[in-house]
Design an enzyme around this catalytic site. Sequence first.
Site, mmCIF file in Angstrom:
data_model
loop_
_atom_site.group_PDB
_atom_site.id
_atom_site.type_symbol
_atom_site.label_atom_id
_atom_site.label_comp_id
_atom_site.label_asym_id
_atom_site.label_seq_id
_atom_site.Cartn_x
_atom_site.Cartn_y
_atom_site.Cartn_z
ATOM 1 N N ASP A 153 55.328 -1.275 12.209
ATOM 2 C CA ASP A 153 54.610 -2.474 12.644
ATOM 3 C C ASP A 153 55.586 -3.579 13.024
ATOM 4 O O ASP A 153 55.446 -4.229 14.070
ATOM 5 C CB ASP A 153 53.709 -2.988 11.520
ATOM 6 C CG ASP A 153 52.335 -2.340 11.509
ATOM 7 O OD1 ASP A 153 51.920 -1.794 12.540
ATOM 8 O OD2 ASP A 153 51.671 -2.387 10.456
ATOM 9 N N ILE A 154 56.559 -3.816 12.168
ATOM 10 C CA ILE A 154 57.478 -4.932 12.382
ATOM 11 C C ILE A 154 58.326 -4.708 13.629
ATOM 12 O O ILE A 154 58.480 -5.615 14.463
ATOM 13 C CB ILE A 154 58.351 -5.132 11.137
ATOM 14 C CG1 ILE A 154 57.480 -5.637 9.976
ATOM 15 C CG2 ILE A 154 59.489 -6.113 11.415
ATOM 16 C CD1 ILE A 154 58.164 -5.616 8.637
#
Length: 405
Positions: free
Chosen positions: A176-177
């Site tokens: 996600d990051i």
Amino acid sequence: MSGPLSGIRVFDLSRILAGPTGTQILGDLGADVIKIERPGQGDDTRKWGPPFVQDAAGHDTSESAYYLAVNRNKRSVTLDIAQPEGQAIAKLLIARCDVFVENFKVGDMARYNLAYEQIKYDFPRLIYCSITGFGQSGPYAPRAGYDFLAQGMGGIMSVTGDPSTPPQKVGVAVTDIICGIYSVIGILAALQHRHLTGRGQLVDMALLDTQVSWLANIGLQYLTSGQVPKRLGNEHPSIVPYSVVPCSDGFFILAVGNDSQFEKFAKFAGKPEWAADGKFKTNPARVKNRVELYRLIHEVTSQKSQAYWYEGLTDLGVPCGPVNNVDQVFQDPQVLFRGMKVSMPHPLSGQGTVDLIGSPIKLSETPVDYHLPPPTCGQHTEDVLREMLHLRDDEITALRAKKVI
């Protein structure tokens, strides 16, 4: 606001982690980020706790630590885009924005008349960034995507963890990051293209694509050799010694990057003969004989303290370091000196402030500016509607009565 992106405005319809990570970076760099949230609900992560920010009486508030992590430097506006009036207001706001970020499932935005194909001709200069699990095309496009699934499908779990245990995800939702970070790169590239041509475009980002991209050297080992990489725990597939090793009071990281460093390590360890031994003299030889070498190293390093190895080897230029707990990270003098822990005022905190993780971007002429703490849900709704759309008080009151905002 200041910063290199001052003057850029973002219509942020993202939530959870990947999108908000990207839009926080844009906000840190000076963009005016308008975070759109569901009335009465807000970003899902507001409820993802404990822990929550505590008020003066020590009671939990509505603000979770998870939400705080990626939502500073934004203004929160509540808007129900399921209602036609909400969609109309969204388009009026988008008309005054440079960037649109959303992370709904493929097809969902069309239900709200806000899909790229539906609005691109109305807003030809708009940069439209869509973040999904699998992208806007391909056989998996309709599926919902999650970091955990992307880690599994994208191969990183197959090379993470001890080989004697089940596959292991990374402890942070790193796909996600990194997808959020790549999204920022795509947005910045699209802004430069618009600067040159006057035209906006779609930035199509996918968690699975991102995960595959950062297999990096591990992925290339397979593509080059045809051999499937295996889990090695903390060991490195092509550098030895490069792992966590025991000491008398715990563990430390030993990261020898070349033969000269290995010679220095061996001498400091009281085993100069290792560096002369044909089985260990060169890195390829050490990789081939890793099991034997690690056994010998563990026997020696376990006799002395972490401080002994860390201080002595650091003085010699041999890369090594502690395995810090998170509390130790935020007490580390280098971390603190570099501003990686910041405090910002917060209206719900009993202490008056909340601690946040700082930006790693250090710019000499246009430094990151922490100007807005993570907003409460809808905190800036009226301000933004008055400022950007010039709505009157009675119009705002009517919208609230209809639960549009």
